[in-house]
Write a protein that holds these residues in place. Sequence first.
Motif, PDB file in Angstrom:
ATOM      1  N   THR A 233      31.620  47.174  25.464  1.00 30.49           N
ATOM      2  CA  THR A 233      30.630  47.284  26.535  1.00 30.49           C
ATOM      3  C   THR A 233      29.500  46.265  26.433  1.00 30.49           C
ATOM      4  N   ALA A 234      29.196  45.770  25.249  1.00 33.81           N
ATOM      5  CA  ALA A 234      28.101  44.813  25.088  1.00 33.81           C
ATOM      6  C   ALA A 234      28.592  43.371  25.024  1.00 33.81           C
ATOM      7  N   THR A 235      29.882  43.161  25.040  1.00 31.32           N
ATOM      8  CA  THR A 235      30.451  41.816  25.094  1.00 31.32           C
ATOM      9  C   THR A 235      31.391  41.734  26.295  1.00 31.32           C
ATOM     10  N   SER A 236      31.982  40.576  26.479  1.00 31.45           N
ATOM     11  CA  SER A 236      32.894  40.376  27.613  1.00 31.45           C
ATOM     12  C   SER A 236      34.298  40.880  27.338  1.00 31.45           C
ATOM     13  N   LEU A 237      34.555  41.429  26.149  1.00 28.44           N
ATOM     14  CA  LEU A 237      35.911  41.808  25.791  1.00 28.44           C
ATOM     15  C   LEU A 237      36.452  42.905  26.707  1.00 28.44           C
ATOM     16  N   GLY A 238      35.657  43.955  26.945  1.00 27.77           N
ATOM     17  CA  GLY A 238      36.109  45.041  27.811  1.00 27.77           C
ATOM     18  C   GLY A 238      36.385  44.563  29.225  1.00 27.77           C
ATOM     19  N   LEU A 239      35.545  43.675  29.715  1.00 25.28           N
ATOM     20  CA  LEU A 239      35.718  43.150  31.064  1.00 25.28           C
ATOM     21  C   LEU A 239      36.981  42.300  31.170  1.00 25.28           C
ATOM     22  N   ILE A 240      37.202  41.432  30.192  1.00 29.88           N
ATOM     23  CA  ILE A 240      38.411  40.597  30.203  1.00 29.88           C
ATOM     24  C   ILE A 240      39.655  41.462  30.047  1.00 29.88           C
ATOM     25  N   TRP A 241      39.550  42.517  29.255  1.00 28.08           N
ATOM     26  CA  TRP A 241      40.657  43.461  29.117  1.00 28.08           C
ATOM     27  C   TRP A 241      41.012  44.058  30.479  1.00 28.08           C
ATOM     28  N   ALA A 242      39.998  44.493  31.214  1.00 25.80           N
ATOM     29  CA  ALA A 242      40.242  45.061  32.546  1.00 25.80           C
ATOM     30  C   ALA A 242      40.874  44.020  33.474  1.00 25.80           C
ATOM     31  N   TYR A 243      40.388  42.785  33.406  1.00 22.88           N
ATOM     32  CA  TYR A 243      40.981  41.726  34.230  1.00 22.88           C
ATOM     33  C   TYR A 243      42.454  41.518  33.888  1.00 22.88           C
ATOM     34  N   LEU A 244      42.782  41.523  32.604  1.00 28.22           N
ATOM     35  CA  LEU A 244      44.171  41.303  32.205  1.00 28.22           C
ATOM     36  C   LEU A 244      45.059  42.453  32.650  1.00 28.22           C
ATOM     37  N   VAL A 245      44.554  43.686  32.563  1.00 26.28           N
ATOM     38  CA  VAL A 245      45.341  44.827  33.032  1.00 26.28           C
ATOM     39  C   VAL A 245      45.664  44.666  34.510  1.00 26.28           C
ATOM     40  N   ARG A 246      44.697  44.214  35.279  1.00 27.33           N
ATOM     41  CA  ARG A 246      44.860  44.182  36.741  1.00 27.33           C
ATOM     42  C   ARG A 246      45.565  42.915  37.215  1.00 27.33           C
ATOM     43  N   PHE A 247      45.272  41.770  36.626  1.00 26.38           N
ATOM     44  CA  PHE A 247      45.702  40.512  37.225  1.00 26.38           C
ATOM     45  C   PHE A 247      46.802  39.793  36.454  1.00 26.38           C
ATOM     46  N   SER A 248      47.242  40.310  35.320  1.00 26.91           N
ATOM     47  CA  SER A 248      48.397  39.697  34.661  1.00 26.91           C
ATOM     48  C   SER A 248      49.636  39.787  35.538  1.00 26.91           C
TER      49      SER A 248
END
Length: 523
Positions: free
Chosen positions: A391-406
């Motif tokens: 939540t305090a880094t971009s890791l969670g956000l990039i994870w969500a992007y990969l789940v959706r846009f891979s």
Amino acid sequence: MLPVVAVFASWLPWGDSGAAAAQILQEMSSTVLPDYVWTTVRLCVMVGIGVVLVGLSAAAAVTMFEFPGRRIFEWALLLPLAMPAYVVAYAYTDFLQFSGPLQTFLRTTLGLEGRVFPEIRSLGGAAWVFTFSLYPYVYLLARTALGERAAHLMEAARLLGAPMRRRILEVALPLARPAVAAGMALALMETLADFGVASYFGIQTFTAGIYKAWLSMDNRIAAAQLATLLLLLVALLLFLERRAQKRMRFAAARGGRAGAMDARPLALQGPAKWLAWLLCGAPVLIGFVLPVLFMLRPLLADWSVLSWGQFLGWSLNSLRLGAISAVLAVALALLLAFNMRRRPDLPTRLAVQLVGLGYAVPGAVLVVGLLLPVGWLQSVAPQSSVGYVLTATSLGLIWAYLVRFSAVALQSLQSGYARIPASFDDSARMLGTRDMALMRRVHWPLLKRSTAAAALLVFVDVMKELPATLVLRPFDSDTLAVVAYQLARDERLGEAALPSLALVLVGLIPVMLLSRTLRAPSR
């Protein structure tokens, strides 16, 4: 699978959560849940009817008839794909609301009082925005179906004496029906996944309810239950879309080039020509031209409200997240597609199918599905740093992007692999080239264009993504989509115009490539 498993796990009766889940569901059933269901169903019905009428009419006009400007409309009808729906909502609200320039001018000129037009921030206004933002899904698939099959069959029906009305009703529409159903399902999935329009217009949809339960009521169980119901609706639409895709199978035409020459579009004259102009011009005007002009008006009126330094920071954040996500999604898609090509065993096929379903998962479901396990883990191990990392880094956000846009990258690379004959692999193996050397020396030179297209599509999707970015972004790392939403929510529509137009310009890139591909001669 973690986000999906997490939202469904919220229903399991372990500890006190089981009784709490049942009580929360009972309370929602008697208060907000019927409103969420009824509003979402009505919105989907209105949008479904709208995108079918607009998209199918435009597709039929440009494929079956000849009129001045048809070549321009073929690609211009794709332009609304570059417009995020929430940007269209901001533009129309700024221009058509009670204090907007149009109603103010009419009241001053005509001496009227009160509201001149209905409130744009309503269910009907949301359906209007979604219809003219999402109709290209239906237009694109219906145009492909009609262009490939309907022309020469309608010519055959004409030679057999069928009038135009019968040719359209009994030949063209049945051929386009599976494509229309698939396009409508895709448009409705985008409608269900939307948060920007529903939140800005105050529409009580499932997505808006999920964020209200999580952020305003601080009730994770209620948010997870609403996310589960939304996921079930999306699964139903995905089933209908897959079923429609399976029905899009037709016998191949013989002598395609001669048949295409014989089946020329019917030239229109008189009132029919103007009707075709209306069917093709109105969607482009309403879905792209007018929103761009509405956003340019406040932008050109007062440049002093714009903060170019902040805009540069927002753009860099968006570019950084988009580039990182695109590289990782393409790498993952290459790995999966290569293994599917080399050894399509059951685990590989299952992994590819699961990754392919990720695009159907709405951003709101991803947010709940990623944060719920974090909360459970922190309650068990308070000293764990997993919550901080996600939540305090971009890791969670990039994870969500990969789940959706891979899934977007995987589909593009699978299309590229479909054009590489299997005999190339056999020849390379006979010459001693195996595994990664096969990828490096044979596949990669032939996949460069597909890889670039996949990276571009993921990059643009990440730039426009709002629901997941709004919640999972680290502190002080706003993106263009988040800032446009926040400024519009604060009624600072003039300032919201600049990041909104930047998103539109980025979205134009894949639209231009798509229109170029459609206009290229088949080889």
